[in-house]
Structures are given as C-alpha cells and as structure tokens.
Design an enzyme around this catalytic site. Sequence first.
Site, PDB file in Angstrom:
ATOM      1  N   LYS A  35       0.842  -1.206   0.000  1.00  0.00           N
ATOM      2  CA  LYS A  35       0.000   0.000   0.000  1.00  0.00           C
ATOM      3  C   LYS A  35       0.880   1.260   0.000  1.00  0.00           C
ATOM      4  O   LYS A  35       2.098   1.168   0.182  1.00  0.00           O
ATOM      5  CB  LYS A  35      -0.930  -0.020   1.213  1.00  0.00           C
ATOM      6  N   ARG A 130      -9.185  -0.537  16.162  1.00  0.00           N
ATOM      7  CA  ARG A 130      -9.200   0.254  14.942  1.00  0.00           C
ATOM      8  C   ARG A 130     -10.198  -0.419  14.013  1.00  0.00           C
ATOM      9  O   ARG A 130     -11.357  -0.051  13.988  1.00  0.00           O
ATOM     10  CB  ARG A 130      -7.780   0.338  14.341  1.00  0.00           C
ATOM     11  N   TYR A 254      17.177  29.803   8.018  1.00  0.00           N
ATOM     12  CA  TYR A 254      15.978  30.427   8.592  1.00  0.00           C
ATOM     13  C   TYR A 254      16.001  30.393  10.121  1.00  0.00           C
ATOM     14  O   TYR A 254      16.390  29.376  10.713  1.00  0.00           O
ATOM     15  CB  TYR A 254      14.723  29.684   8.126  1.00  0.00           C
TER      16      TYR A 254
HETATM   17  C1  LIG Z   1      -3.466  -4.951   8.397  1.00  0.00           C
HETATM   18  C2  LIG Z   1      -2.020  -4.731   8.164  1.00  0.00           C
HETATM   19  N1  LIG Z   1      -1.199  -5.777   8.080  1.00  0.00           N
HETATM   20  C3  LIG Z   1       0.126  -5.629   7.863  1.00  0.00           C
HETATM   21  C4  LIG Z   1       0.688  -4.377   7.746  1.00  0.00           C
HETATM   22  C5  LIG Z   1       2.178  -4.241   7.542  1.00  0.00           C
HETATM   23  O1  LIG Z   1       2.759  -3.607   8.640  1.00  0.00           O
HETATM   24  P1  LIG Z   1       4.336  -3.376   8.744  1.00  0.00           P
HETATM   25  O2  LIG Z   1       4.675  -2.406   7.680  1.00  0.00           O
HETATM   26  O3  LIG Z   1       4.532  -2.812  10.102  1.00  0.00           O
HETATM   27  O4  LIG Z   1       4.960  -4.697   8.531  1.00  0.00           O
HETATM   28  C6  LIG Z   1      -0.134  -3.261   7.835  1.00  0.00           C
HETATM   29  C7  LIG Z   1       0.455  -1.920   7.745  1.00  0.00           C
HETATM   30  O5  LIG Z   1       0.088  -0.970   8.340  1.00  0.00           O
HETATM   31  C8  LIG Z   1      -1.523  -3.440   8.034  1.00  0.00           C
HETATM   32  O6  LIG Z   1      -2.358  -2.390   8.138  1.00  0.00           O
END
Ligand SMILES: Cc1ncc(COP(=O)(O)O)c(C=O)c1O
Length: 357
Positions: A35, A130, A254
């Site tokens: 993602k 969440r 700055y």
């Molecule tokens: C549901 C879920 N699984 C796995 C991951 C992967 O997490 P990480 O990047 O800490 O390995 C994420 C990332 O936020 C996630 O939301």
Amino acid sequence: MSRNTIAQINLSAIRHNLGVVKGMAARSAVVCVVKADAYGHGLSRVCQALDQADVLAVATTGEGFNCREQGWAGRLLLLEGPSNQQEFEDAIAMGAEMVVHHDNQLRLLALHRETPPTALWLKIDSGMHRLGFPPDAAARVHAELLQYVNCNRIILMSHFACADDQRNPMTKRQLQVFDDSIAGLSGQVSLANSAAILNFPQSHRDYVRPGIMLYGVSPVGDRMACDIGLKPAMTLCCDLIAINHVKKGETIGYGAAYTCAQDMLVGVAAIGYGDGYPRHARNGTPVLVNGQRTSLVGRVSMDMVTVDLTGLHNPQVGDRVTLWGEGLPLEEVARWASVIPYELICGVTARVRAQMV
Ligand SMILES: Cc1ncc(COP(=O)(O)O)c(C=O)c1O
C-alpha cells in the site's frame, strides 16, 4: 540539467528482504504489503519485484488496479475491504480478496450474492480498536459469511498494536483474545506484521503480512535493519550545490537557528521538505557527503539543507549527498527527526526522481 535529487530504488534488495521474511516464517505464506505506493518505493516497480509473494495487499482499489495493470495476476487483498458499492464492484472486477471488518460490509455482501466467489478475510478486533468485529461477534459473522455463495474461503485475521515492543504484554493479550474468539471456527489465520514476524514467532500462523521489512527497514526500535539481515531498498541522495565559508559567531539558515562555534565550511545540498526530507530534522542529523559522515546545521528549508563540511576531505560542489539508505540507516535519521521511518519513505514527494539501481 535537471535537478539531481534522486531516490535510488533497489529492487534486488526488496527480493532479498522477502527472502529474509521467508527464512524467518518458513511455514507461513507471505502477504506482501504494498500500500501507499509500496511505502513510497513505487508500486508499479515493486509489484514486479515481488513475483515470489503469495499475496499482495493494498489499501485502496486504485492500488489494486495498479497491481493488475502491472501484470500481477496472483492473489490480491484489499486490507480495509470495500466501504461502498463502487469499491465492492471494483474489488470483484479485479478479482481481489477482501477484509471484512464491519457490519456495513456484510450488508454489501448480502446485496451481491451472485458475484464470483472470493476469499474473505474476517477481521477480529483483538484489542487495537481500529478495524475489526468484537471478539464475541466472530462466530456469528463467520456463520453468516459461510452462507454467502460468494465466499469460497474464510481467513481469520487480526492486527497488533504493540508488536514492535517485545516486552509489552499487549501482544500476548491480543493473541489470547484472538485465539479464544476463533475457537472452533474453520479457516486459516493471519496476524503478524513485520514487528510480530520478528518478535512473536508464535503469531506467524498461516500467513504473515510484512510491509516495512520488505523495504529494508527495521520494524523494531532495538535493532537496526542490518542486524536482521535486511538491505535498504531506498537511498535518498542529491548534489551539493554550494560551499560557503562562514565565520565564527555567524548564523545559518531560517530563524538563525544555528550559530557557528568556529569558522566553518558549510555545504548547501539540493533537498528540502518540498522533497519529503523532514523539516524537523535537528542540527546534528547525520548525512553523508561523498561517503563521509557529517551532519545538518541549521533548519531544513523547502528546497535545501545546509551541512557541515568542516574537516571533510576535499568537498566539492557537485559531490553526492546521501540523506538515508545505503551507508546511512533510515532508522537513525528518523530518530533525529522525531518521526517513524515509515513516514520518511512514504513522504518522498513526486519531484524526487526515482532511479533503479
Ligand atoms: C493490516 C495490516 N497488516 C500488515 C501491515 C504491515 O505492517 P508493517 O509495515 O509494520 O509490517 C499493515 C500496515 O500498516 C496493516 O495495516
């Protein structure tokens, strides 16, 4: 000449890091989390490097379509599932598997019983609060999903809040809550993000879900990536565009936030917060100039940073400045900027050119 501010992306490092994950969780399938543009590394490039992944996981349907456009024909998971009719139709169109975490999504599934069957990932809230059904709803939702003709398999999942801290009792509590909630339910299981892959082998189960590890960054505060055998996938660098002699007592940048304690040689490097370099990186944040370690002096501006060249061997305009990556751990820079490493790699902006190495 175009500005030489570059994110070097090392796809073989990503392949190597996937190999490290497979070595650590040898009995689990691997869901590679890509993602947020593959954590800033470029989804289109990265998904081609992850041909050994068992599943690719994305947050949005746009990211999912992008994976398909790049030729990823394998399993694809929407980590938040669909939240409306359009996303549901898009998920079906791209042949994605979906996380189901809320009653609203059950209604979408119930309305579309005729769609092609797919795997549904039933998410249980084991304590992070969440996404996920409450633990006592697991059996009810599981039974409901089994009735849908468009559900061909259920995978039971949850997510950890504190797996980066091995001593925090929360993860073991979450494991217990999760295991109690799924007792007697059929289906494979997925729990572990990168930190849990490292810190909690008992959570590996059927599928692990690494993100940050794949990009060569340590998911835990007490170990650096190289100690875990990971290789950095992004090296952020730019050129030195000016060198100035600054007298003792003069200030730099700055806010005149840095005062020279002695006569200094100060370099100006072509990167700033407009490129995603953190504005709050403090005086002393490490950088490399031609491989020699030195540090920031003065505030980060939009397009430039100033670095101490005093005592370095023969610095020249045009020298390479490395902000993080090969030779300079991202984790270290993140600490100086009071951010997490995830923010830095996800925050590199579009005007930074990506270069494959
Ligand atoms: C549901 C879920 N699984 C796995 C991951 C992967 O997490 P990480 O990047 O800490 O390995 C994420 C990332 O936020 C996630 O939301």
